[in-house]
Write an enzyme that holds these catalytic residues in place. Structure first.
Site, PDB file in Angstrom:
ATOM      1  CD  GLU A   1       1.431 -22.439  17.739  1.00 45.55           C
ATOM      2  OE1 GLU A   1       1.903 -22.099  18.842  1.00 45.55           O
ATOM      3  OE2 GLU A   1       0.258 -22.815  17.623  1.00 45.55           O
TER       4      GLU A   1
ATOM      5  CG  HIS B   1      -8.163 -15.955  17.542  1.00 40.20           C
ATOM      6  ND1 HIS B   1      -8.081 -15.145  18.652  1.00 40.20           N
ATOM      7  CD2 HIS B   1      -7.759 -17.189  17.943  1.00 40.20           C
ATOM      8  CE1 HIS B   1      -7.662 -15.854  19.693  1.00 40.20           C
ATOM      9  NE2 HIS B   1      -7.449 -17.109  19.281  1.00 40.20           N
TER      10      HIS B   1
END
Lengths: 424, 330
Positions: free
Chosen positions: B62, B131
């Site tokens: 990322e 998550h």
């Protein structure tokens, strides 16, 4: 910067509704000028200012009911510049104890069942919107039951209370010429409110003040003769009433017994310097007020007569001034018109004495060992035993009798007294 | 105009296609957006249609690819960067916050960063603590970013165009539970959605329910339930989390005098906290009850289904919060 606070306009007043402002921000005001009209439970009173200066900011909107001692406006002393910071952060009206001579603190309003919680007093939950709505509708949110979250008083509760109050009240003059949102507008309401106020003050007086009573029969022949001669040589408008002579006599007689005029506050007697005699005036439609004629000791009789006429007229028209309501140092009640022989009054707290006069009646009287018929009046004294004893009361009545035998000296007695103190 | 039924996923894809066709500078980049068709199948088919130069699969980093997207924007392209979920975006916090958000200011207005970063957010799919986070409120804290949260198919379809047109970085948070949401939309040319203001999704008079993104459906259900109990709830979809649309919030709160903020994030220091603070600042005197909020329990979101459900804002909790505000016992 000076804060102009709501004065206590009598011992029975702990809050008032601001009806109108006579000044606006930026106006120059002088000590003694009437700047606002405040509705007490008794009357609409013109409130005077106690400082020279310029009005800085009006802090309270007309129609708002606030406790005694609340800052109503800020006043800038002469030469003082407006402080932008101070106006920007002007605090909300603080709830303060009255600053004028008053009473011991009022009894707490806690209901018995909540008395246990009194150790940690909590503010009653009234939502902000309900607070504002209550103000708009002139509803006392304290008297409304809360149904909202945590039993808070909500807008709906206020509106429900307002609708029941309206339907329960007979003939309210809603369209009256002087709309005062929360002031009792109808004469019936006014009378009821006034009766409540008198009940509270007199109840408190009888609970707190240990009264003692003395009376004295006073020959009035010399005084009335003098009065007849005086009136004969004056126009009708200039003529004096016996009541004026008696008022003046009280002031003169009080010179030697300062224990009888002043205030009993916070467990101590505070003698007054000037004699502001409260004159009990009954109002048309019922009720009673006792506003002051200022500085009776230093005023000549004709001035007192004019003052008395003016005061009675204004009391009945409902335009008394704040100083007249707040600073009488002794009350004089004259029930002579009604023909009672004597009146033993109830002291208006926090004053410490009340002088009563009955009617002047011609009665048998022994003078110099000779029985004769003379006009007599019974003067009485109700006095606070915490501030004086019967001995002083008796001296006062004796002095009162003596001065009434010397009407010439009464006419001349214009005493210089120190300037009136600031009652706030 | 003919109408067609679209899913939230389809709406996003249509918006992407439209943008790719309209402007050659637009490209989509992110993990698995190409061959795999996107983690949530949003970009399925786009690689075949637009080729690998414009639909770029990136390495699993990322920090690297978000930074590259920001560089591409500075270089004159109009990149749409897809971050698989907000949970992983923390690795890219530095380029987003320290670079993209601040560069206009730091350069004295000489450079702007016209990047759009899309992320999935939220819980409810048994993906466990790492998550299931809702960190969009963190991004809404940062000046220089515009933060969007489309909660309807219509908004999913219509927000991308204006986001790309914005010369500054725009973050778009798509709640992962919304991808299968269906709605009927007009076919073909779709009007752009306003990315300035909140939207009143339901009008009411007794209480303002303020929410966004994944909680909107639950809040609308709560409003239905309240309706049956005689309480009229207004539902505000914030839609733009930064800058917040104070006017719509205050208009509603002033009308209803009560408000409940529903936010899937943890309550402490949350966007819900910010909304409540603004109401206190601007509409305190209009309130007829304390403000309330329904947020997630302050725990890592559990894996077990019943525990996960218990941790998240749910319709019965919202209804109960409103009833308490109204002085009624739930």
């Amino acid at each position: 910067m000076i804060e102009f606070r709501l004065p206590s306009l009598g011992a029975d007043m702990d809050e008032g509704t601001l009806l109108t402002w006579h000044v606006k921000a930026g106006d120059t005001v002088q000590r003694g000028q009437v700047v606002a009209v405040v509705d007490t439970s008794k009357a609409a009173v013109d409130v005077e200012i106690w400082h020279d200066g310029v009005v800085g900011q009006l802090l309270i909107e007309p129609g708002t009911k606030v406790p005694v001692g609340t800052a109503l406006a800020t006043i800038l002393a002469p030469g003082e510049a407006a402080d932008p910071m101070a106006t920007a952060t002007a605090p909300p009206p603080p709830i303060q104890k009255p600053t004028v001579p008053t009473s011991p603190s009022p009894t707490p309003k806690l209901a018995p069942e909540t008395a246990e919680k009194a150790i940690t007093p909590t503010r009653r939950p009234v939502t902000p919107a309900a607070r504002r709505r209550a103000q708009e509708l002139g509803i006392d949110s304290d008297s409304v039951k809360g149904t909202g979250a945590q039993s808070s008083v909500t807008v709906a509760d206020i509106e429900a209370a307002a609708s029941t109050q309206k339907s329960g009240m007979p003939a309210i003059a809603l369209a009256s010429s002087t709309p005062a949102p929360s002031a009792p507008t109808s004469p019936a309401d006014r009378a009821k409110e006034m009766r409540k106020a008198i009940a509270a003050a007199m109840g408190r007086s009888k609970r707190e003040i240990p009264h003692y009573y003395l009376s004295e029969t006073i020959p009035m022949a010399l005084a009335l003769d003098w009065l007849a001669k005086y009136n004969a040589s004056h126009t009708i408008a200039e003529r004096l009433l016996p009541a004026v002579l008696m008022l003046k006599a009280v002031a003169v007689a009080l010179k030697r017994t300062p224990q009888l005029h002043g205030f009993y506050v916070d467990g101590a007697f505070q003698p007054a310097t000037a004699i502001h005699a409260g004159v009990a005036i009954s109002l048309r439609g019922g009720g009673l007020v006792a506003p002051a004629i200022h500085d009776v000791g230093s005023k000549p009789l004709d001035q007192l007569m004019r003052d008395l006429t003016d005061l009675v007229k204004r009391a009945r028209a409902g335009s008394l001034r704040s100083s007249e309501m707040s600073d009488p140092t002794i009350t004089v009640t004259n029930l002579g018109d009604q023909g009672v022989e004597a009146v033993f009054g109830v002291i208006y707290p926090p004053q410490v004495a009340l002088v009563g006069f009955g009617s002047v009646q011609t009665r048998p009287w022994v003078q110099d060992g000779v029985l004769c018929a003379l006009p007599l009046v019974t003067a009485s004294l109700a006095a606070d035993h915490r501030a004086s004893d019967g001995h002083q009361g008796a001296l006062f009545l004796a002095e009162l009798r003596a001065v009434l035998q010397q009407p010439d000296t009464l006419a001349e007695a214009v005493h210089k007294t120190p300037p009136q103190g600031d009652p706030t | 105009m003919a109408a067609t039924t679209l899913t939230y996923r389809d709406a996003l894809r249509e918006a992407l296609r439209e943008a790719l066709i309209a402007d050659q500078r637009v490209l989509l980049m992110g993990e698995d957006v190409g061959s795999y068709g996107g983690t949530y199948a949003v970009s399925k088919g786009l690689l075949e249609e637009f080729g690998p130069n414009r639909i770029r699969d990136t390495p699993l980093s990322e920090l690297g690819f978000v930074g590259a997207g920001i560089g591409a924007a500075l270089g004159g392209l109009r990149p749409i960067v897809e971050v698989m979920t907000v949970n992983f975006s923390l690795l890219a916090l530095d380029p987003i916050v320290n670079t993209a958000a601040m560069l206009r200011h730091m350069s004295g207005g000489q450079f702007s960063v016209p990047v759009v970063i899309r992320m999935a957010t939220g819980a409810g799919r048994q993906l466990a603590a790492q998550h299931s986070n809702s960190f969009e409120g963190w991004y809404a804290h940062v000046p220089g970013l515009r933060v969007l949260a489309p909660a309807t198919v219509e908004d999913a379809r219509g927000m991308l165009g204006p986001a790309l047109a914005d010369p500054d970085p725009v973050l778009m948070f798509e709640h992962a539970q919304l991808y299968n949401l269906e709605a009927e939309l007009p076919k073909g040319g779709f009007p752009a959605v306003d990315i300035q203001s909140a939207s009143v999704r339901r009008t009411g008079t007794d209480v303002s329910l303020i929410t966004y993104g994944g909680c909107l459906a639950k809040v609308l259900m709560a409003a239905e339930e309240l309706e049956s109990q005689g309480i009229s709830a207004e539902v505000i979809d914030l839609r733009v989390l930064r800058p917040l649309d104070d006017a719509t919030i205050m208009t509603s709160v002033r009308k209803c005098r009560r408000a409940v903020v529903v936010d899937e994030a943890w309550r402490s220091g949350s966007l819900a906290a910010e909304v409540m603070a603004r109401i206190m600042e601007q509409a305190f005197f209009d309130l007829d009850a304390p403000l309330a909020r329904v947020c997630s329990e302050e725990v890592p979101i559990p894996y077990a289904k019943h525990l996960e459900e218990a941790a998240l804002p749910q319709t019965p909790k919202i209804v109960a919060a409103v009833l308490t505000l109204m002085g009624k016992s739930p």
